[in-house]
Design a protein around this motif. Structure first.
Motif, PDB file in Angstrom:
ATOM      1  N   LEU A  67      51.378   8.835  24.056  1.00  0.00           N
ATOM      2  CA  LEU A  67      51.471  10.294  23.977  1.00  0.00           C
ATOM      3  C   LEU A  67      51.107  10.957  25.304  1.00  0.00           C
ATOM      4  O   LEU A  67      51.814  11.860  25.776  1.00  0.00           O
ATOM      5  CB  LEU A  67      50.545  10.812  22.874  1.00  0.00           C
ATOM      6  N   ASN A  68      50.037  10.492  25.920  1.00  0.00           N
ATOM      7  CA  ASN A  68      49.539  11.121  27.150  1.00  0.00           C
ATOM      8  C   ASN A  68      50.493  10.968  28.328  1.00  0.00           C
ATOM      9  O   ASN A  68      50.405  11.721  29.299  1.00  0.00           O
ATOM     10  CB  ASN A  68      48.179  10.531  27.523  1.00  0.00           C
ATOM     11  N   HIS A  69      51.405   9.995  28.246  1.00  0.00           N
ATOM     12  CA  HIS A  69      52.327   9.756  29.364  1.00  0.00           C
ATOM     13  C   HIS A  69      53.782  10.022  28.982  1.00  0.00           C
ATOM     14  O   HIS A  69      54.694   9.613  29.706  1.00  0.00           O
ATOM     15  CB  HIS A  69      52.139   8.330  29.890  1.00  0.00           C
ATOM     16  N   LYS A  80      58.459  10.705  19.054  1.00  0.00           N
ATOM     17  CA  LYS A  80      58.498  11.905  19.887  1.00  0.00           C
ATOM     18  C   LYS A  80      57.170  12.646  19.750  1.00  0.00           C
ATOM     19  O   LYS A  80      56.382  12.372  18.841  1.00  0.00           O
ATOM     20  CB  LYS A  80      59.664  12.807  19.472  1.00  0.00           C
ATOM     21  N   ARG A  81      56.953  13.580  20.645  1.00  0.00           N
ATOM     22  CA  ARG A  81      55.762  14.419  20.537  1.00  0.00           C
ATOM     23  C   ARG A  81      55.903  15.404  19.392  1.00  0.00           C
ATOM     24  O   ARG A  81      57.009  15.855  19.096  1.00  0.00           O
ATOM     25  CB  ARG A  81      55.532  15.192  21.836  1.00  0.00           C
ATOM     26  N   ARG A  82      54.789  15.727  18.754  1.00  0.00           N
ATOM     27  CA  ARG A  82      54.816  16.706  17.673  1.00  0.00           C
ATOM     28  C   ARG A  82      55.044  18.102  18.254  1.00  0.00           C
ATOM     29  O   ARG A  82      54.511  18.428  19.281  1.00  0.00           O
ATOM     30  CB  ARG A  82      53.478  16.662  16.930  1.00  0.00           C
ATOM     31  N   GLU A 116      56.699  12.829  28.356  1.00  0.00           N
ATOM     32  CA  GLU A 116      57.050  14.220  28.643  1.00  0.00           C
ATOM     33  C   GLU A 116      57.283  14.999  27.347  1.00  0.00           C
ATOM     34  O   GLU A 116      57.494  14.418  26.277  1.00  0.00           O
ATOM     35  CB  GLU A 116      58.298  14.286  29.522  1.00  0.00           C
ATOM     36  N   GLU A 117      57.254  16.313  27.460  1.00  0.00           N
ATOM     37  CA  GLU A 117      57.337  17.188  26.283  1.00  0.00           C
ATOM     38  C   GLU A 117      58.537  16.855  25.409  1.00  0.00           C
ATOM     39  O   GLU A 117      58.434  16.804  24.178  1.00  0.00           O
ATOM     40  CB  GLU A 117      57.409  18.645  26.736  1.00  0.00           C
ATOM     41  N   ASN A 118      59.681  16.630  26.013  1.00  0.00           N
ATOM     42  CA  ASN A 118      60.893  16.308  25.250  1.00  0.00           C
ATOM     43  C   ASN A 118      61.283  14.840  25.397  1.00  0.00           C
ATOM     44  O   ASN A 118      62.441  14.480  25.179  1.00  0.00           O
ATOM     45  CB  ASN A 118      62.040  17.211  25.702  1.00  0.00           C
ATOM     46  N   GLU A 165      60.070  10.424  30.874  1.00  0.00           N
ATOM     47  CA  GLU A 165      61.070  10.819  29.879  1.00  0.00           C
ATOM     48  C   GLU A 165      61.217   9.768  28.795  1.00  0.00           C
ATOM     49  O   GLU A 165      61.519  10.089  27.639  1.00  0.00           O
ATOM     50  CB  GLU A 165      62.426  11.042  30.556  1.00  0.00           C
ATOM     51  N   LYS A 184      53.901  11.712  33.765  1.00  0.00           N
ATOM     52  CA  LYS A 184      54.533  11.608  32.457  1.00  0.00           C
ATOM     53  C   LYS A 184      55.975  11.135  32.638  1.00  0.00           C
ATOM     54  O   LYS A 184      56.563  11.295  33.713  1.00  0.00           O
ATOM     55  CB  LYS A 184      54.488  12.944  31.721  1.00  0.00           C
TER      56      LYS A 184
END
Length: 245
Positions: A150-152, A243-245, A154-156, A126, A124
């Motif tokens: 989304l799959n690659h 960004k990720r949800r 990172e969380e933030n 940044e 993943k």
């Protein structure tokens, strides 16, 4: 690749439906041809990197082309020391040029990849960017493409995605195109997505839109000159920060 011909004002146009072969053919002149959509995408990326003042330890570039984004990232010092940038593209011709860029660091690498094949990596990142790729993704595969982001991511992490604005297609343009040595025009096979269609696909996969920026034609960007009433002020490029949800 299957090639079809149709008459145009420059005598003949070839439609190259195989996207990697299209960009292989364009690769030698891609960086020298004026391109308003590309110019405004690059301007938006420059502005984003400057305004965010962020640096990233890992960057993934989906559809990196000739490595122009990599050069921007290097110039803006957006890649942290010891970080990694990986550029992926379907066209070997474009990758050959990207690999020849004087990036001066082994932090930058390029690999061949063609959507919808699985990415040749599992990590993943940044920062994920994809510039002017969506027109080559059919409507029915948009969710899969955004799912790849989304799959690659990172969380933030944050993603930067630019695309041809629908107004460009509606004004009579027929997607990516270039002129050959003898003046013949080559077109790619392209999809004209509405912004609503893109935003629906983004939401369905679990990404959220941080911001949307619509770039309008400016003098001096991508070959636009004073008096070019057709392109000055016309919406050329749409840019999404995700960004990720």
């Amino acid at each position: 690749a299957r090639t079809t011909l149709s008459p145009t004002r420059s005598n003949m146009t070839s439609v190259i439906e195989n996207t990697p072969l299209f960009y292989d053919a364009w690769s030698k002149t891609y960086d020298s041809m004026p391109n308003a959509v590309l110019g405004h995408s690059e301007l938006a990326l420059t502005q984003f990197l400057s305004e965010s003042s962020s640096t990233f330890s890992s960057i993934l570039d989906l559809g990196c082309g000739t490595g122009r984004n990599a050069t921007q990232i290097l110039k803006s010092s957006s890649l942290k020391e010891g970080g990694k940038y990986i550029g992926l593209d379907a066209s070997q011709g474009m990758l050959d040029i990207a690999k020849s860029r004087p990036l001066g660091s082994n932090s930058f690498s390029f690999q061949q990849w063609s959507f919808p094949s699985p990415l040749p990596l599992t990590s993943k990142f940044e920062f994920v960017l994809s510039t002017l790729v969506l027109e080559h993704i059919p409507n029915e595969q948009l969710e899969e493409f955004f799912g790849t982001i989304l799959n690659h991511l990172e969380e933030n992490g944050v993603a930067f995605v630019s695309t041809v604005h629908p107004d460009v297609m509606q004004s009579g343009s027929i997607g990516a195109r270039f002129f050959g040595e003898n003046g013949e025009m080559y077109n790619s096979s392209s999809s004209n997505h509405s912004l609503e269609t893109l935003e629906e696909a983004i939401g369905k996969v679990g990404l959220i839109i941080g911001s949307v920026k619509i770039m309008e034609g400016q003098i001096g960007i991508g070959g636009i000159v004073e008096g070019d009433t057709k392109r000055i002020g016309r919406r050329t490029t749409a840019v999404y920060i995700l960004k990720r949800r």
